[in-house]
Design an enzyme around this catalytic site. Structure first.
Site, PDB file in Angstrom:
ATOM      1  N   ASP A   1      14.135   7.180  -7.557  1.00 30.17           N
ATOM      2  CA  ASP A   1      14.681   8.025  -6.501  1.00 30.17           C
ATOM      3  C   ASP A   1      16.170   7.666  -6.422  1.00 30.17           C
ATOM      4  O   ASP A   1      16.578   6.581  -6.833  1.00 30.17           O
ATOM      5  CB  ASP A   1      13.965   7.712  -5.183  1.00 30.17           C
ATOM      6  CG  ASP A   1      14.595   8.430  -4.012  1.00 30.17           C
ATOM      7  OD1 ASP A   1      14.861   9.639  -4.130  1.00 30.17           O
ATOM      8  OD2 ASP A   1      14.833   7.766  -2.979  1.00 30.17           O
TER       9      ASP A   1
ATOM     10  N   ASP B   1      18.832   8.674  -3.487  1.00 32.88           N
ATOM     11  CA  ASP B   1      19.325   8.288  -2.157  1.00 32.88           C
ATOM     12  C   ASP B   1      18.443   7.192  -1.558  1.00 32.88           C
ATOM     13  O   ASP B   1      17.245   7.378  -1.392  1.00 32.88           O
ATOM     14  CB  ASP B   1      19.297   9.507  -1.225  1.00 32.88           C
ATOM     15  CG  ASP B   1      20.205  10.623  -1.716  1.00 32.88           C
ATOM     16  OD1 ASP B   1      21.411  10.521  -1.516  1.00 32.88           O
ATOM     17  OD2 ASP B   1      19.680  11.587  -2.306  1.00 32.88           O
TER      18      ASP B   1
ATOM     19  N   ARG C   1      16.543  19.768   1.969  1.00 35.61           N
ATOM     20  CA  ARG C   1      17.521  20.128   3.007  1.00 35.61           C
ATOM     21  C   ARG C   1      16.919  21.049   4.065  1.00 35.61           C
ATOM     22  O   ARG C   1      17.050  20.800   5.265  1.00 35.61           O
ATOM     23  CB  ARG C   1      18.723  20.798   2.343  1.00 35.61           C
ATOM     24  CG  ARG C   1      19.952  20.882   3.222  1.00 35.61           C
ATOM     25  CD  ARG C   1      21.085  21.543   2.462  1.00 35.61           C
ATOM     26  NE  ARG C   1      21.334  20.901   1.173  1.00 35.61           N
ATOM     27  CZ  ARG C   1      21.951  21.474   0.138  1.00 35.61           C
ATOM     28  NH1 ARG C   1      22.407  22.702   0.247  1.00 35.61           N
ATOM     29  NH2 ARG C   1      22.120  20.829  -0.996  1.00 35.61           N
TER      30      ARG C   1
HETATM   31  C1  G6P Z   1      17.205  13.166  -0.706  1.00 32.55           C
HETATM   32  C2  G6P Z   1      17.437  12.523   0.657  1.00 32.55           C
HETATM   33  C3  G6P Z   1      17.051  13.480   1.759  1.00 32.55           C
HETATM   34  C4  G6P Z   1      17.741  14.826   1.575  1.00 32.55           C
HETATM   35  C5  G6P Z   1      17.361  15.425   0.239  1.00 32.55           C
HETATM   36  C6  G6P Z   1      18.035  16.748  -0.036  1.00 32.55           C
HETATM   37  O1  G6P Z   1      15.855  13.187  -0.972  1.00 32.55           O
HETATM   38  O2  G6P Z   1      16.677  11.339   0.799  1.00 32.55           O
HETATM   39  O3  G6P Z   1      17.401  12.893   2.992  1.00 32.55           O
HETATM   40  O4  G6P Z   1      17.396  15.710   2.621  1.00 32.55           O
HETATM   41  O5  G6P Z   1      17.722  14.500  -0.776  1.00 32.55           O
HETATM   42  O6  G6P Z   1      19.395  16.526  -0.219  1.00 32.55           O
HETATM   43  P1  G6P Z   1      20.508  17.602  -0.489  1.00 32.55           P
HETATM   44  O7  G6P Z   1      21.611  16.787  -1.078  1.00 32.55           O
HETATM   45  O8  G6P Z   1      19.959  18.605  -1.471  1.00 32.55           O
HETATM   46  O9  G6P Z   1      20.844  18.223   0.802  1.00 32.55           O
HETATM   47 MG    MG Z   2      15.194   8.079  -1.006  1.00 30.22          MG
END
Ligand code: G6P
Ligand code: MG
Length: 214
Positions: free
Chosen positions: A10, A12, A50
């Site tokens: 993963d 983030d 998102r």
């Molecule tokens: C990751 C983060 C989430 C976030 C998602 C979508 O999984 O942990 O917190 O909402 O990505 O991110 P984006 O950059 O597409 O908005």
């Molecule tokens: Mg994560």
């Protein structure tokens, strides 16, 4: 003997910490829709797409928004988030990331990213880590986000490995559930609450060497 032929990371919360940027960007959205927002709610957004993250924030809002308004809010949040990401540098990599990934690669283990984010490639470039992976599967390539296993199954397919040969590294409950649903073992980094026990709990990325190389 290698215990796993591939490791799917993963992004983030595992390879880097973008949490504070997501938090800042969503805080303003929450204010606009008169919804509460704190660390606990932010935790629930980890690993979730998102639009689904926006729906979680809207649970606390008295407003009834149209689809178009939701789309606008999500786009504005992303614009704020992207502006904040300009501050991201290789210094924001999780400690030990570069050395650990190099060691896994040297042992013949394939490496991938499996992220729900549509900003994953941009983030990897800012971190200087884009070339470290054999495959990157992100939010632009999937139709179901975690806890659905699609992103990890697709990453495994891109690597040419069956799920049973892959180890997933995650920080979020949604990611652990996705790994389990995809038939993959999972190592959880960090202290977030999990719905069930993962195969491994790790404090640092360095701990992956012993796990993956068995
Ligand atoms: C990751 C983060 C989430 C976030 C998602 C979508 O999984 O942990 O917190 O909402 O990505 O991110 P984006 O950059 O597409 O908005
Ligand atoms: Mg994560």
């Amino acid at each position: 003997m290698m215990r796993y032929r591939a490791v799917i990371f993963d992004l983030d919360g595992v390879l880097c910490s973008t949490d504070r940027f997501h938090f800042e960007a969503w805080k303003q959205t929450a204010r606009e829709v008169k919804a509460p927002f704190d660390e606990k709610i932010n935790q629930r957004l980890r690993g979730v797409s998102r639009m689904e993250s926006l729906e979680i924030i809207l649970e606390g809002s008295p407003l009834a928004l149209s689809g178009a308004e939701k789309l606008r809010l999500a786009e504005e949040k992303n614009a704020r988030y992207r502006a904040l990401l300009q501050n991201l540098t290789p210094a924001d990599l999780t400690p030990g990331a570069e050395e650990t990934l190099a060691a896994l690669r040297a042992a013949g283990i394939k490496l991938a990213v499996g992220s729900s984010s549509k900003n994953a490639v941009f983030i990897l470039e800012r971190l200087g880590a884009a070339s470290w992976f054999d495959a990157v599967c992100d939010g632009t390539m999937i139709s179901h986000s975690k806890p659905h296993p699609e992103v990890f199954l697709k990453a495994a397919e891109m690597l040419g490995e069956p799920p049973g040969s892959c180890l997933v590294v995650e920080d979020a409950a949604a990611g652990l559930e996705a790994a389990r649903a995809g038939g993959m073992d999972c190592a959880i980094i960090g202290g977030a609450d999990m719905p069930f026990a993962p195969e491994y709990h790790i404090d640092t990325l360095e701990a992956l060497r012993a796990i993956a190389l068995g």
